[in-house]
Design an enzyme around this catalytic site. Sequence first.
Site, short mmCIF file in Angstrom:
data_model
loop_
_atom_site.label_atom_id
_atom_site.label_comp_id
_atom_site.label_asym_id
_atom_site.label_seq_id
_atom_site.Cartn_x
_atom_site.Cartn_y
_atom_site.Cartn_z
CG ASP A 163 -16.06 117.79 61.12
OD1 ASP A 163 -16.64 117.10 62.09
OD2 ASP A 163 -15.51 117.48 60.10
CE1 TYR A 473 -14.74 117.45 51.87
CE2 TYR A 473 -15.50 119.80 52.18
CZ TYR A 473 -14.62 118.90 52.76
OH TYR A 473 -13.70 119.11 53.46
CD GLU A 510 -11.91 121.89 54.51
OE1 GLU A 510 -13.16 121.43 54.34
OE2 GLU A 510 -11.49 122.71 55.29
#
Length: 604
Positions: A163, A473, A510
């Site tokens: 990404d 996420y 992340e």
Amino acid sequence: MLYPINTMSRTVIDLNGVWKFMIDPETTPIDPGKSLPTDDVMAVPASFNDQTAEAKIRNHTGYFWYQRQFTVANSLRSQRLVLRFGSATHEAWVYINGKEVTHHKGGFTPFEVEINDYLKDENNLLTVKLSNILDYSTIPVGNYSETKDAGGHIIRKVDENFDFFNYAGLNRPIKIYSTPQAHIDDLVVAPAVDLANNSANVHLTVQTGGEQFDEIRATVLDEDGNQVAEAQGLSEQLPIKNIHLWQPLKAYLYTAKVEGLINGKVVDVYEEPFGVRTVEVKQGKFLINGQPFYFKGFGKHEDTYVNGKGLNEAYNVLDLNLMKKMGANSFRTSHYPYSDEMMRLCDREGIVVIDETPAVGLMVSFTFDNSEISKPGYQDDTWKDLKTGEAHRQAIHEIIDRDKNHACVVMWSIANEAANYSKGAHEYFEPLFKLARQLDPQKRPLTYIDLVWSNPESDKSSDLPDVICLNRYYGWYLDTGDLAISEKKTRDELKQWQAKYPDKPIMYTEYGADTIPGLHSAYDEPWSEEFQEDYYRMNSKVFDEIPNFVGEQLWNFADFQTKYGIQRVQGNKKGVFTRSREPKSVVRYLSKRWNSIPNFGYKK
Ligand code: GCB
């Protein structure tokens, strides 16, 4: 590999500037010994992509050429002359006056070659052919395909398995440096620190090339230039008393000055800055200088307007200043080794770095829906289909070879989000971890970064990393907008990891939510600045409950460019800063939190 510097015996010539540039049309062969048939130019160092007004050039996949002339002063011609590329992305063939002098594959590490034998008295022609093709044998991994147009002309395509925009070209400085023929080739600095006695024994190994020196002399200088230790020989122990430790955000750099002598005369000199500090993983803690460290910071990218992935030192300085103001102390070089210049800056500024190889995209079937993994008989062919082993080994050799002496590097990341959940992962990763452990003279901890599919049950190789690093996420890709269920999932998973590995520290490398600056919502909707803040508050709350949770590196420091995609609007918007580094409102919350979390001893 040594960074090129000027010393009393060495001169650095800068080849940065404006070079000729052309896309290879692959119609007629290009002669690297002749002036390129183009009037186009590109600035170096920088990616080529955003310097053009033509979409065709920006999005080009395949081969392309750079060229310039250079002359080396007569006074240097008897010296050994080395041409060094900070990087060339992703593969390069280098020609001087029409002869190929070197080839290198791997777009994020330096390479060099001696060029004396190829030089003319003046106006040497330096031509570089590059390729930005990525496939199943390269890292990063790309899905590569070829088709033909009506005229039979090959059209190449890379669908990136990652990404970020596939910025390419001569992204980092190109230099020629001179050394005497008898020269210092490399230095390995490994300080053994005795924290209790406030002393260190610096083990220094010197590699030389060319004619042999009669004598090698090494001295250690403190920051004021005072000599604090000296020794002789190719492998030396230099004891230092009353040490100044290299500490996060309080860097102290010694200099190892090495001299090679012949007949009592100094022939070559090199100076390597280094820090004295320890790094260790113990009982679920990440210790720096014996104290439990808490990582506060970011996953980043080398990504700026116009320069693309090209070195941008002003942005590097600004980024570290913004980090420090927020109370951050660290970042990960997601998803590839950053420039030499950034690593040297982090050494000086005391920024703690997790240094990552370019192994990103090592998975062949991926969606963010991780329910697949719990389906009986789930099978994924990643480790059968990918042929990245050789490139991965080379990348580990090159990142450790370049960055081994950096005090800022406290851990190596072997890969980002590989298919660790898939059959064959352990067989793939075990030899790579072994290789890294063997190569690192400072024996730093190792990790890889886990994708959401890799959970405590599915991860086939989580015994290998010293620290469990998670990219999560919940609330964004999964259960979008539902922070209540996400909080529960975050907590449950972290508890499971902690129970499975009570002695391994756990951190987030992340977590984030795309946010459009200036978008507000009374209902705290995803994409709004309110949601971004709520998302981080929820995560912080859970992190504080988990004893072995040793750090939070959010995604991402700043918005960055990606390939086209229906989830991307001119790139990834998970930055807490915009691409031009204006803060989104969450920066206030994070600054408050991080400025109140000490670097050491946050988790008792
Ligand atoms: C990830 C990747 C990172 C992406 C990020 C995202 O898991 O490691 O490269 O940019 O997710 O925003 O989707």
